[in-house]
Design a protein around this motif. Structure first.
Motif: not given
Length: 120
Positions: A7-9, A11, A95, A98-99
């Motif tokens: 759940t952590t974006p 880099t 990720e 999320r995008y």
């Protein structure tokens, strides 16, 4: 409360490395070339960024060194190959979702890049 890694974006460098490794194992130079190709030349990852990110990604369990050691085309036994792990695939999937969500919001708002030039 500790955040779940999925759940952590990520880099941008980590995202590009995971994308490069999502289809097959690659050595460092192969990752750099794949990132450049995937981004149509917009992202050029230098060795410092690449190997710094790789070290942190191995530590986080997102990728690992592969058992593969020689690229038949390059025939160099010093090349270290890397492969994405299960947690790496989960992080990449999260990720990308999320995008997708961000793009869906932008579409819902009917936003275009030209609309974001405030004051023009």
């Amino acid at each position: 409360m500790q955040k779940n890694k999925s759940t952590t974006p990520l880099t941008p460098a980590v995202l590009h490395i995971l994308l490069a490794l999502s289809t097959r194992e690659r050595h460092g130079y192969g990752i750099m070339k794949e990132v450049e190709s995937d981004s149509q030349g917009k992202v050029k990852m230098g060795p410092g960024t690449l190997y710094g990110s790789i070290g942190r990604m191995i530590e986080a369990g997102l990728i690992r060194e592969s058992d593969k050691s020689v690229d038949p085309e390059m025939d160099d036994e010093r090349r270290v190959y890397y492969q994405i792990t299960g947690p790496g695939r989960e992080a990449l999937t999260a990720e990308l979702e999320r995008y997708r969500e961000v793009v869906a919001v932008a579409k819902q708002k009917r936003l275009t890049p030209s609309m974001l030039n405030y004051g023009i």
